[in-house]
Design a protein around this motif. Sequence first.
Motif, PDB file in Angstrom:
ATOM      1  N   MET A  80       7.034  54.972  44.881  1.00 32.16           N
ATOM      2  CA  MET A  80       7.519  53.940  45.766  1.00 32.16           C
ATOM      3  C   MET A  80       8.090  52.805  44.917  1.00 32.16           C
ATOM      4  O   MET A  80       7.490  52.386  43.938  1.00 32.16           O
ATOM      5  CB  MET A  80       6.357  53.438  46.632  1.00 32.16           C
ATOM      6  CG  MET A  80       6.765  52.406  47.640  1.00 32.16           C
ATOM      7  SD  MET A  80       5.422  51.713  48.635  1.00 32.16           S
ATOM      8  CE  MET A  80       4.703  53.112  49.397  1.00 32.16           C
ATOM      9  N   GLY A  81       9.259  52.312  45.315  1.00 32.67           N
ATOM     10  CA  GLY A  81       9.881  51.213  44.604  1.00 32.67           C
ATOM     11  C   GLY A  81       9.130  49.910  44.829  1.00 32.67           C
ATOM     12  O   GLY A  81       8.314  49.782  45.747  1.00 32.67           O
ATOM     13  N   LYS A  82       9.390  48.953  43.988  1.00 36.16           N
ATOM     14  CA  LYS A  82       8.682  47.665  44.052  1.00 36.16           C
ATOM     15  C   LYS A  82       8.962  46.935  45.366  1.00 36.16           C
ATOM     16  O   LYS A  82       8.058  46.373  45.982  1.00 36.16           O
ATOM     17  CB  LYS A  82       9.097  46.800  42.852  1.00 36.16           C
ATOM     18  CG  LYS A  82       8.199  45.628  42.621  1.00 36.16           C
ATOM     19  CD  LYS A  82       6.824  46.114  42.227  1.00 36.16           C
ATOM     20  CE  LYS A  82       5.928  44.949  41.890  1.00 36.16           C
ATOM     21  NZ  LYS A  82       4.542  45.365  41.751  1.00 36.16           N
ATOM     22  N   ARG A  83      10.225  46.952  45.812  1.00 35.05           N
ATOM     23  CA  ARG A  83      10.595  46.265  47.049  1.00 35.05           C
ATOM     24  C   ARG A  83       9.862  46.859  48.243  1.00 35.05           C
ATOM     25  O   ARG A  83       9.321  46.138  49.083  1.00 35.05           O
ATOM     26  CB  ARG A  83      12.107  46.365  47.258  1.00 35.05           C
ATOM     27  CG  ARG A  83      12.620  45.677  48.516  1.00 35.05           C
ATOM     28  CD  ARG A  83      14.120  45.848  48.676  1.00 35.05           C
ATOM     29  NE  ARG A  83      14.552  47.227  48.666  1.00 35.05           N
ATOM     30  CZ  ARG A  83      14.535  48.030  49.730  1.00 35.05           C
ATOM     31  NH1 ARG A  83      14.094  47.599  50.881  1.00 35.05           N
ATOM     32  NH2 ARG A  83      14.960  49.282  49.629  1.00 35.05           N
ATOM     33  N   LYS A  84       9.815  48.186  48.314  1.00 30.91           N
ATOM     34  CA  LYS A  84       9.117  48.843  49.426  1.00 30.91           C
ATOM     35  C   LYS A  84       7.622  48.597  49.348  1.00 30.91           C
ATOM     36  O   LYS A  84       6.949  48.453  50.374  1.00 30.91           O
ATOM     37  CB  LYS A  84       9.395  50.342  49.420  1.00 30.91           C
ATOM     38  CG  LYS A  84      10.742  50.702  49.961  1.00 30.91           C
ATOM     39  CD  LYS A  84      10.861  52.193  50.124  1.00 30.91           C
ATOM     40  CE  LYS A  84      12.181  52.567  50.751  1.00 30.91           C
ATOM     41  NZ  LYS A  84      12.292  53.996  50.955  1.00 30.91           N
ATOM     42  N   GLU A  85       7.083  48.559  48.145  1.00 35.68           N
ATOM     43  CA  GLU A  85       5.650  48.311  47.976  1.00 35.68           C
ATOM     44  C   GLU A  85       5.278  46.911  48.451  1.00 35.68           C
ATOM     45  O   GLU A  85       4.272  46.730  49.136  1.00 35.68           O
ATOM     46  CB  GLU A  85       5.272  48.485  46.508  1.00 35.68           C
ATOM     47  CG  GLU A  85       3.787  48.356  46.235  1.00 35.68           C
ATOM     48  CD  GLU A  85       3.449  48.572  44.781  1.00 35.68           C
ATOM     49  OE1 GLU A  85       2.341  48.159  44.383  1.00 35.68           O
ATOM     50  OE2 GLU A  85       4.267  49.145  44.039  1.00 35.68           O
ATOM     51  N   ILE A  86       6.105  45.928  48.117  1.00 36.56           N
ATOM     52  CA  ILE A  86       5.857  44.548  48.568  1.00 36.56           C
ATOM     53  C   ILE A  86       5.928  44.469  50.087  1.00 36.56           C
ATOM     54  O   ILE A  86       5.076  43.844  50.730  1.00 36.56           O
ATOM     55  CB  ILE A  86       6.863  43.586  47.900  1.00 36.56           C
ATOM     56  CG1 ILE A  86       6.582  43.486  46.399  1.00 36.56           C
ATOM     57  CG2 ILE A  86       6.811  42.211  48.544  1.00 36.56           C
ATOM     58  CD1 ILE A  86       7.660  42.787  45.608  1.00 36.56           C
ATOM     59  N   ALA A  87       6.924  45.121  50.678  1.00 35.49           N
ATOM     60  CA  ALA A  87       7.068  45.117  52.137  1.00 35.49           C
ATOM     61  C   ALA A  87       5.886  45.817  52.806  1.00 35.49           C
ATOM     62  O   ALA A  87       5.377  45.351  53.829  1.00 35.49           O
ATOM     63  CB  ALA A  87       8.381  45.784  52.540  1.00 35.49           C
ATOM     64  N   ALA A  88       5.442  46.925  52.221  1.00 36.59           N
ATOM     65  CA  ALA A  88       4.307  47.664  52.788  1.00 36.59           C
ATOM     66  C   ALA A  88       3.031  46.836  52.712  1.00 36.59           C
ATOM     67  O   ALA A  88       2.240  46.805  53.667  1.00 36.59           O
ATOM     68  CB  ALA A  88       4.121  48.989  52.057  1.00 36.59           C
ATOM     69  N   ASN A  89       2.817  46.145  51.599  1.00 36.77           N
ATOM     70  CA  ASN A  89       1.629  45.299  51.470  1.00 36.77           C
ATOM     71  C   ASN A  89       1.659  44.131  52.447  1.00 36.77           C
ATOM     72  O   ASN A  89       0.623  43.751  53.014  1.00 36.77           O
ATOM     73  CB  ASN A  89       1.489  44.788  50.035  1.00 36.77           C
ATOM     74  CG  ASN A  89       1.078  45.890  49.085  1.00 36.77           C
ATOM     75  OD1 ASN A  89       0.500  46.895  49.498  1.00 36.77           O
ATOM     76  ND2 ASN A  89       1.407  45.734  47.811  1.00 36.77           N
ATOM     77  N   ALA A  90       2.835  43.556  52.668  1.00 35.80           N
ATOM     78  CA  ALA A  90       2.965  42.463  53.645  1.00 35.80           C
ATOM     79  C   ALA A  90       2.656  42.961  55.051  1.00 35.80           C
ATOM     80  O   ALA A  90       1.983  42.281  55.835  1.00 35.80           O
ATOM     81  CB  ALA A  90       4.369  41.875  53.582  1.00 35.80           C
ATOM     82  N   ARG A  91       3.125  44.183  55.367  1.00 35.80           N
ATOM     83  CA  ARG A  91       2.864  44.765  56.682  1.00 35.80           C
ATOM     84  C   ARG A  91       1.378  45.037  56.869  1.00 35.80           C
ATOM     85  O   ARG A  91       0.806  44.794  57.935  1.00 35.80           O
ATOM     86  CB  ARG A  91       3.669  46.053  56.819  1.00 35.80           C
ATOM     87  CG  ARG A  91       4.052  46.394  58.210  1.00 35.80           C
ATOM     88  CD  ARG A  91       5.064  47.522  58.347  1.00 35.80           C
ATOM     89  NE  ARG A  91       5.097  48.521  57.303  1.00 35.80           N
ATOM     90  CZ  ARG A  91       6.055  48.625  56.387  1.00 35.80           C
ATOM     91  NH1 ARG A  91       7.058  47.767  56.368  1.00 35.80           N
ATOM     92  NH2 ARG A  91       6.034  49.569  55.478  1.00 35.80           N
TER      93      ARG A  91
END
Length: 135
Positions: free
Chosen positions: A1-12
């Motif tokens: 998983m890319g960093k951007r998607k990981e940050i978005a997933a953690n925020a969700r």
Amino acid sequence: MGKRKEIAANARKEANKTVSFAKLNNVPTSPRKMRLVADMIRGQEAFRALGILKFSNKEAAARVEKLLKSAISNWEQKNEKKADEVTLYVKEIKVDSGAMLKRLRTAPQGRGYRIRKRSNHVTLVVDTLDNNKQN
């Protein structure tokens, strides 16, 4: 998983920690039939919605009733209060189409009719009226 998607997933995931919801996946009824039941209780007070579902004669109502009880229980777990003490309501109920089993039924003169056995996913969110006024 890319960093951007990981940050978005953690925020969700962090946002979901404050929301009390229940999900029901792969229910073997058509989404249209389930939406008819969902529309009956959308925006209703939770215990009134339980009464509506209990006395509804639709088959999908029993599944949504069980899901609503689960969402209320999840709210009680997260907030460490009883649901009787506050006014809970159905904040959001969403019905999405799920996987579709495609079958072929024999028909006259060498033809075949398509049968689509539909399924759906239901997401139900409960909240208090107090939280809604604060936001």
